[in-house]
Design a protein around this motif. Structure first.
Motif, mmCIF file in Angstrom:
data_model
loop_
_atom_site.group_PDB
_atom_site.id
_atom_site.type_symbol
_atom_site.label_atom_id
_atom_site.label_comp_id
_atom_site.label_asym_id
_atom_site.label_seq_id
_atom_site.Cartn_x
_atom_site.Cartn_y
_atom_site.Cartn_z
ATOM 1 N N SER A 114 119.591 97.499 101.936
ATOM 2 C CA SER A 114 119.876 98.265 103.153
ATOM 3 C C SER A 114 119.947 99.750 102.821
ATOM 4 O O SER A 114 119.953 100.147 101.644
ATOM 5 C CB SER A 114 121.206 97.814 103.748
ATOM 6 O OG SER A 114 122.281 98.184 102.885
ATOM 7 N N LEU A 115 120.026 100.562 103.854
ATOM 8 C CA LEU A 115 120.154 102.004 103.651
ATOM 9 C C LEU A 115 121.427 102.313 102.873
ATOM 10 O O LEU A 115 121.420 103.153 101.960
ATOM 11 C CB LEU A 115 120.160 102.720 105.004
ATOM 12 C CG LEU A 115 120.311 104.246 104.950
ATOM 13 C CD1 LEU A 115 119.114 104.886 104.253
ATOM 14 C CD2 LEU A 115 120.457 104.811 106.367
ATOM 15 N N CYS A 116 122.515 101.622 103.197
ATOM 16 C CA CYS A 116 123.785 101.859 102.488
ATOM 17 C C CYS A 116 123.682 101.433 101.025
ATOM 18 O O CYS A 116 124.231 102.097 100.141
ATOM 19 C CB CYS A 116 124.922 101.116 103.181
ATOM 20 S SG CYS A 116 125.395 101.837 104.775
ATOM 21 N N ASP A 117 122.979 100.334 100.763
ATOM 22 C CA ASP A 117 122.782 99.885 99.385
ATOM 23 C C ASP A 117 122.021 100.938 98.581
ATOM 24 O O ASP A 117 122.396 101.279 97.453
ATOM 25 C CB ASP A 117 121.998 98.565 99.347
ATOM 26 C CG ASP A 117 122.790 97.398 99.905
ATOM 27 O OD1 ASP A 117 124.034 97.467 99.887
ATOM 28 O OD2 ASP A 117 122.163 96.430 100.363
ATOM 29 N N LEU A 118 120.941 101.456 99.175
ATOM 30 C CA LEU A 118 120.128 102.456 98.481
ATOM 31 C C LEU A 118 120.911 103.753 98.287
ATOM 32 O O LEU A 118 120.821 104.383 97.231
ATOM 33 C CB LEU A 118 118.847 102.729 99.278
ATOM 34 C CG LEU A 118 117.834 101.585 99.322
ATOM 35 C CD1 LEU A 118 116.733 101.899 100.322
ATOM 36 C CD2 LEU A 118 117.239 101.335 97.942
ATOM 37 N N ALA A 119 121.664 104.144 99.302
ATOM 38 C CA ALA A 119 122.460 105.374 99.189
ATOM 39 C C ALA A 119 123.467 105.247 98.054
ATOM 40 O O ALA A 119 123.673 106.197 97.283
ATOM 41 C CB ALA A 119 123.165 105.665 100.513
ATOM 42 N N PRO A 139 124.387 108.044 103.242
ATOM 43 C CA PRO A 139 123.312 107.315 103.944
ATOM 44 C C PRO A 139 122.504 108.195 104.889
ATOM 45 O O PRO A 139 121.274 108.077 104.947
ATOM 46 C CB PRO A 139 124.077 106.217 104.695
ATOM 47 C CG PRO A 139 125.299 105.983 103.881
ATOM 48 C CD PRO A 139 125.681 107.336 103.349
ATOM 49 N N GLN A 140 123.178 109.082 105.621
ATOM 50 C CA GLN A 140 122.445 109.915 106.575
ATOM 51 C C GLN A 140 121.492 110.873 105.870
ATOM 52 O O GLN A 140 120.393 111.154 106.372
ATOM 53 C CB GLN A 140 123.400 110.672 107.507
ATOM 54 C CG GLN A 140 124.403 111.591 106.812
ATOM 55 C CD GLN A 140 125.707 110.902 106.498
ATOM 56 O OE1 GLN A 140 125.737 109.697 106.254
ATOM 57 N NE2 GLN A 140 126.806 111.659 106.523
ATOM 58 N N ASP A 141 121.911 111.399 104.703
ATOM 59 C CA ASP A 141 121.030 112.299 103.951
ATOM 60 C C ASP A 141 119.813 111.551 103.416
ATOM 61 O O ASP A 141 118.683 112.057 103.459
ATOM 62 C CB ASP A 141 121.791 112.943 102.792
ATOM 63 C CG ASP A 141 122.892 113.875 103.260
ATOM 64 O OD1 ASP A 141 122.799 114.377 104.400
ATOM 65 O OD2 ASP A 141 123.850 114.099 102.494
ATOM 66 N N LEU A 142 120.035 110.342 102.898
ATOM 67 C CA LEU A 142 118.923 109.551 102.389
ATOM 68 C C LEU A 142 117.998 109.132 103.517
ATOM 69 O O LEU A 142 116.771 109.097 103.347
ATOM 70 C CB LEU A 142 119.443 108.311 101.658
ATOM 71 C CG LEU A 142 118.378 107.431 100.998
ATOM 72 C CD1 LEU A 142 117.574 108.228 99.972
ATOM 73 C CD2 LEU A 142 119.019 106.217 100.335
ATOM 74 N N SER A 143 118.556 108.837 104.683
ATOM 75 C CA SER A 143 117.735 108.461 105.830
ATOM 76 C C SER A 143 116.772 109.581 106.203
ATOM 77 O O SER A 143 115.580 109.346 106.460
ATOM 78 C CB SER A 143 118.631 108.113 107.025
ATOM 79 O OG SER A 143 117.857 107.788 108.156
ATOM 80 N N VAL A 144 117.271 110.813 106.214
ATOM 81 C CA VAL A 144 116.423 111.970 106.520
ATOM 82 C C VAL A 144 115.338 112.124 105.453
ATOM 83 O O VAL A 144 114.160 112.375 105.765
ATOM 84 C CB VAL A 144 117.272 113.251 106.625
ATOM 85 C CG1 VAL A 144 116.379 114.492 106.715
ATOM 86 C CG2 VAL A 144 118.215 113.172 107.819
ATOM 87 N N GLU A 145 115.715 111.974 104.189
ATOM 88 C CA GLU A 145 114.758 112.120 103.096
ATOM 89 C C GLU A 145 113.657 111.058 103.189
ATOM 90 O O GLU A 145 112.474 111.359 102.961
ATOM 91 C CB GLU A 145 115.489 112.002 101.762
ATOM 92 C CG GLU A 145 114.607 112.215 100.546
ATOM 93 C CD GLU A 145 115.415 112.214 99.263
ATOM 94 O OE1 GLU A 145 116.101 113.218 98.998
ATOM 95 O OE2 GLU A 145 115.369 111.204 98.530
ATOM 96 N N GLY A 196 107.391 109.290 106.334
ATOM 97 C CA GLY A 196 106.856 109.454 107.689
ATOM 98 C C GLY A 196 107.415 108.472 108.701
ATOM 99 O O GLY A 196 107.087 108.547 109.886
ATOM 100 N N VAL A 197 108.252 107.535 108.264
ATOM 101 C CA VAL A 197 108.864 106.542 109.140
ATOM 102 C C VAL A 197 110.278 106.281 108.650
ATOM 103 O O VAL A 197 110.656 106.693 107.549
ATOM 104 C CB VAL A 197 108.064 105.207 109.152
ATOM 105 C CG1 VAL A 197 106.706 105.383 109.809
ATOM 106 C CG2 VAL A 197 107.914 104.669 107.730
ATOM 107 N N SER A 198 111.054 105.560 109.449
ATOM 108 C CA SER A 198 112.404 105.197 109.025
ATOM 109 C C SER A 198 112.341 104.093 107.974
ATOM 110 O O SER A 198 111.287 103.468 107.771
ATOM 111 C CB SER A 198 113.217 104.708 110.229
ATOM 112 O OG SER A 198 112.721 103.448 110.685
ATOM 113 N N LEU A 199 113.470 103.822 107.327
ATOM 114 C CA LEU A 199 113.507 102.764 106.321
ATOM 115 C C LEU A 199 113.139 101.416 106.928
ATOM 116 O O LEU A 199 112.329 100.676 106.364
ATOM 117 C CB LEU A 199 114.902 102.695 105.690
ATOM 118 C CG LEU A 199 115.111 101.567 104.669
ATOM 119 C CD1 LEU A 199 114.220 101.766 103.451
ATOM 120 C CD2 LEU A 199 116.581 101.485 104.252
ATOM 121 N N ASN A 200 113.709 101.088 108.086
ATOM 122 C CA ASN A 200 113.407 99.792 108.709
ATOM 123 C C ASN A 200 111.946 99.678 109.098
ATOM 124 O O ASN A 200 111.328 98.609 108.964
ATOM 125 C CB ASN A 200 114.302 99.583 109.933
ATOM 126 C CG ASN A 200 115.735 99.271 109.545
ATOM 127 O OD1 ASN A 200 116.001 98.814 108.432
ATOM 128 N ND2 ASN A 200 116.672 99.523 110.452
#
Length: 323
Positions: free
Chosen positions: A239-244, A251-257, A263-267
């Motif tokens: 998940s995003l939290c796992d990767l962060a 998580p929000q910073d990694l999501s933006v990156e 070019g797309v969201s993680l999901n």
């Protein structure tokens, strides 16, 4: 790990410094490296046990401008430059050390590192070298998390380098090593413990440095690792939290990156990779839809079919291999 004699030979390869062991017959615990007497006074004192954690204390007083080369062993280097001046030429880059500095870098096997001193450049510094796998045994961190370390060849011109002004905590930690008066019977354990402390404090400085986390080479390498992690675990991706948590980010910073880099969201990226993997399975394997769905992380074939048609515009049965 390599044999002690080979380790010494590799350390001195390309160098004009002479290795001097207090007891030639003793195990590889400590030795000195002496500069050519016509070029400099002083010496490097090297302490190493089992080769994994090697400490070098430099006290060099050049008599003239000179340089010395060292061929890389493939080790992570923590360099605490306390005083004096030195220029390090590594790969395609040159780094000036003129103020108290913490530098962390990778010295690839076979790659020459040149140190350059001028005649007014007395140097006092401390270096800790480790094999990359040693970091994993020391702490919950892999050297492969740093950019430019995996799959490195000796002719690589752009290697990992990080530097910043030397933090006070690290400067204080070095004092006990330079001025210790512990009993010789516990000296080895003391030096190992202090070296480990300094390596951990250096690594903590790196991993909590916000400017390091947003470096372009670090971000590019992080995206590559995210792709690899997802590809290896499509049925149950992180998940995003796992990767962060893995990369020490919010998580929000990694999501933006991720959105900026992919070019797309993680999901959306995970869904895209699942669909591409599913299409490959459908076209190349004689496999029931339910099994294909399961292999790419869907518990129900109906949900998989809906997602597949939304992605490709056609149902998965159109791609199924004919028996």
């Amino acid at each position: 790990m390599i044999a002690d004699d080979e380790f010494l030979a590799r350390i001195s390869q390309g160098s004009s410094f002479r290795i001097l062991k207090a007891d030639p017959a003793a195990a590889l615990d400590s030795f000195s490296m002496l500069p050519p007497p016509e070029k400099a006074a002083g010496q490097f004192d090297v302490y190493c046990q089992d080769q994994n954690l090697g400490l070098t204390i430099r006290n060099l007083r050049p008599k003239c401008g000179f340089s010395d080369d060292q061929v890389g062993l493939g080790r992570i280097i923590f360099l605490l430059h306390l005083s004096g001046k030195r220029r390090i030429e590594l790969g395609a880059h040159s780094y000036e050390l003129a103020e108290p500095t913490l530098a962390i870098f990778y010295h690839p096997p076979g790659l020459k590192k040149r140190s350059v001193w001028s005649d007014d450049a007395d140097e006092i510094s401390l270096t800790i070298g480790m094999w990359p796998h040693g970091l994993s045994s020391l702490c919950d961190f892999s050297a492969m998390d740093l950019p430019g370390i995996s799959s490195i060849s000796g002719d690589r011109s752009d290697v990992f380098w990080y530097a910043r002004p030397l933090p006070y905590t690290l400067m204080s930690a070095t004092e006990n090593l330079f001025h210790h008066s512990v009993d010789r019977r516990v000296a080895k354990a003391f030096i190992t413990a202090k070296s480990t402390e300094i390596a951990c404090l250096s690594l903590d400085t790196l991993l909590t440095d916000g400017s390091f986390l947003v470096r372009r080479d670090v971000a590019v390498d992080r995206l590559e690792r995210i792709r690899t992690l997802i590809e290896a675990s499509l049925p149950n991706p992180p998940s995003l939290c796992d990767l962060a948590a893995t990369f020490g980010m919010q998580p929000q910073d990694l999501s933006v990156e991720i959105r900026e880099g992919l070019g797309v969201s993680l999901n959306q990226y995970i869904t895209s990779r699942r669909m591409e993997r599913a299409r490959t399975l459908l076209e190349s394997e004689n496999m029931p839809l339910k099994q294909v769905a399961y292999k790419v992380g869907y518990c129900h074939a109906s949900n998989f079919c809906t997602a597949f048609k939304r992605h490709f515009g056609r149902p998965p049965k159109n791609y199924m291999r004919l028996c």
